[in-house]
Design a protein around this motif. Structure first.
Motif, PDB file in Angstrom:
ATOM      1  N   PRO A   1       4.062   7.937   0.095  1.00  0.00           N
ATOM      2  CA  PRO A   1       2.878   8.791   0.021  1.00  0.00           C
ATOM      3  C   PRO A   1       2.764   9.616   1.310  1.00  0.00           C
ATOM      4  O   PRO A   1       3.428   9.324   2.297  1.00  0.00           O
ATOM      5  CB  PRO A   1       1.731   7.782  -0.054  1.00  0.00           C
TER       6      PRO A   1
ATOM      7  N   ARG B   1       1.273   1.410   1.606  1.00  0.00           N
ATOM      8  CA  ARG B   1       0.038   2.099   1.209  1.00  0.00           C
ATOM      9  C   ARG B   1      -1.110   1.774   2.166  1.00  0.00           C
ATOM     10  O   ARG B   1      -1.934   2.600   2.461  1.00  0.00           O
ATOM     11  CB  ARG B   1      -0.376   1.689  -0.211  1.00  0.00           C
TER      12      ARG B   1
ATOM     13  N   SER C   1       7.080   1.285  -0.495  1.00  0.00           N
ATOM     14  CA  SER C   1       6.287   2.387   0.034  1.00  0.00           C
ATOM     15  C   SER C   1       4.970   1.788   0.536  1.00  0.00           C
ATOM     16  O   SER C   1       4.210   1.195  -0.230  1.00  0.00           O
ATOM     17  CB  SER C   1       6.130   3.356  -1.124  1.00  0.00           C
TER      18      SER C   1
END
Ligand SMILES: C[S@@+](CC[C@H](N)C(=O)[O-])C[C@H]1O[C@@H](n2cnc3c(N)ncnc32)[C@H](O)[C@@H]1O
Length: 363
Positions: free
Chosen positions: A274, A241, A239
């Motif tokens: 996110p 960031r 993921s």
């Protein structure tokens, strides 16, 4: 010396394996593919030995978000240890210091091992002063050879260590499609044509869930067909960031005259993404201004994009251009157009060269 255990009694930095002389990659002496590599510069080039300048290493170390009680850090292609040192410096002044830091550093070039060990001994002293327990293991071996058996999920897979953090500036070099390295990576379900993405894929597999990776790499993996299999695996498991880009091609490794577009990526091993990703940019000058914007995750990696491109609009203007381009639904191929980036060389434009030659003859 290969295979012989080295242990420095009384020191927490352990060198467990040493290679003698010229490094090899999967049994092949580096430099044998390319005769120019006989020079020191050629050898450095073959090993992708472009060491990270301290300000960039410090910036990378500042990007880790998680506060662990015990950090197991992987530094693959550690060079002289600049990245591990920056990481330790940062953790020692953190308000949430870990209790323990344990570093595993792989470095193929035996000539760097002494300096790497000194750097890590410096880290140990710094940790002692900060009240953090410290240990380090230096492995003078080929990271790909060592890691592939650890991540293979078949009967031949071996025990997999679990790292919760990795900091890396991997070597950059094309891997020939018929080379032993390519086959070895394929045996671990990694399909890629460059060492740096091979390193990133292996590191990703060696990370525990929620483990964090900060890497400085070329930007080429973000698009294009060659890196698509890597992108698909990496972006599914990791993921994103934060992505940091440099305004100039030569900014990050100016001293080494590298005209490679680089990116720093901070990513966490997790399938859930996110809502937003920070995209920042800087000139690469020490103390240069860093500008940043928060982009929606789907703006950076679109869930509907079969190519899994990573879009790096670091300014609002760039994001607007991307949105405008997105409205055009016809592809260049459908319009009968193809685009080539980089220099135009006549042998790649055979038809046009023939036309040109004919026109010149007519004149
Ligand atoms: C780009 S340099 C980065 C060094 C250091 N991490 C830094 O940031 O300053 C990559 C390093 O990987 C090492 N290397 C190249 N191929 C390797 C391999 N297959 N296994 C382990 N190390 C390798 C090189 O000798 C070089 O020191």
């Amino acid at each position: 010396m290969a295979g012989q255990g080295w242990y420095y009694a009384g020191q927490l930095v352990t060198i467990t394996r040493m290679h003698a002389g010229v490094p090899t990659l999967n049994g092949q002496t580096l430099g044998s593919e390319n005769s120019t590599a006989s020079s020191a510069a050629g050898r450095r080039h073959e090993l992708g030995q472009f060491l990270t300048p301290t300000p960039i290493a410090n910036f990378m170390a500042s990007l880790f978000e998680t506060h662990w009680r015990r950090v197991d850090l992987l530094d693959a292609g550690a060079g002289a240890g600049a990245l591990s040192a920056a990481f330790v410096r940062r953790q020692c002044i953190s308000r949430h210091k870990p209790r323990r830091i344990s570093i595993t550093a792989y470095e193929l070039d035996a000539t760097l091992i002494g300096t790497l060990q000194e750097t890590l001994n410096g880290c140990r002293r710094e940790c002692e002063r900060a009240g953090i327990q410290f240990s380090a293991t230096v492995l003078n071996e080929d990271f790909i050879n060592a890691a592939v058996p650890m991540v293979r999920s078949d009967l031949f897979g071996s025990h997999q260590p679990r790292f919760n953090a990795a900091i890396v500036n991997p070597p950059y070099r094309k891997i020939r499609s018929d080379s032993a390295t390519r086959l070895l990576l394929r045996s671990a379900d990694i399909e890629t044509g460059n060492l740096y993405t091979g390193f990133m894929a292996l590191i990703m597999k060696l990370l525990a869930n929620d483990g964090e990776m900060v890497a400085i790499t070329p930007r080429s993996f973000c698009n294009g067909p060659y890196f698509k299999p890597f992108r698909m695996d990496f972006l599914a498991a990791m993921s994103l960031r934060r992505l940091h880009v440099f305004e100039s091609r030569s900014a990050a490794f100016r001293k080494d005259n590298i005209l490679q577009e680089n990116i720093i990526i901070q990513a966490v091993k997790s399938p859930s993404k996110p809502e937003r990703v920070i995209i920042s940019s800087s000139s690469g000058e020490t103390n240069g201004v860093i500008t940043e914007r928060k982009a929606a995750y789907h703006e950076v990696v679109s869930p509907n994009d079969p190519e899994w491109f990573v879009h790096l609009a670091s300014e609002d203007g760039g994001a607007r251009v991307r949105a405008m381009m997105h409205r055009h639904s016809t592809s260049l191929a459908e319009l009968g157009l193809s685009v080539s980036t980089g220099r135009v060389v006549d042998f790649r434009a055979g038809n046009f060269s023939a036309v040109n030659r004919a026109m010149i003859r007519r004149r």
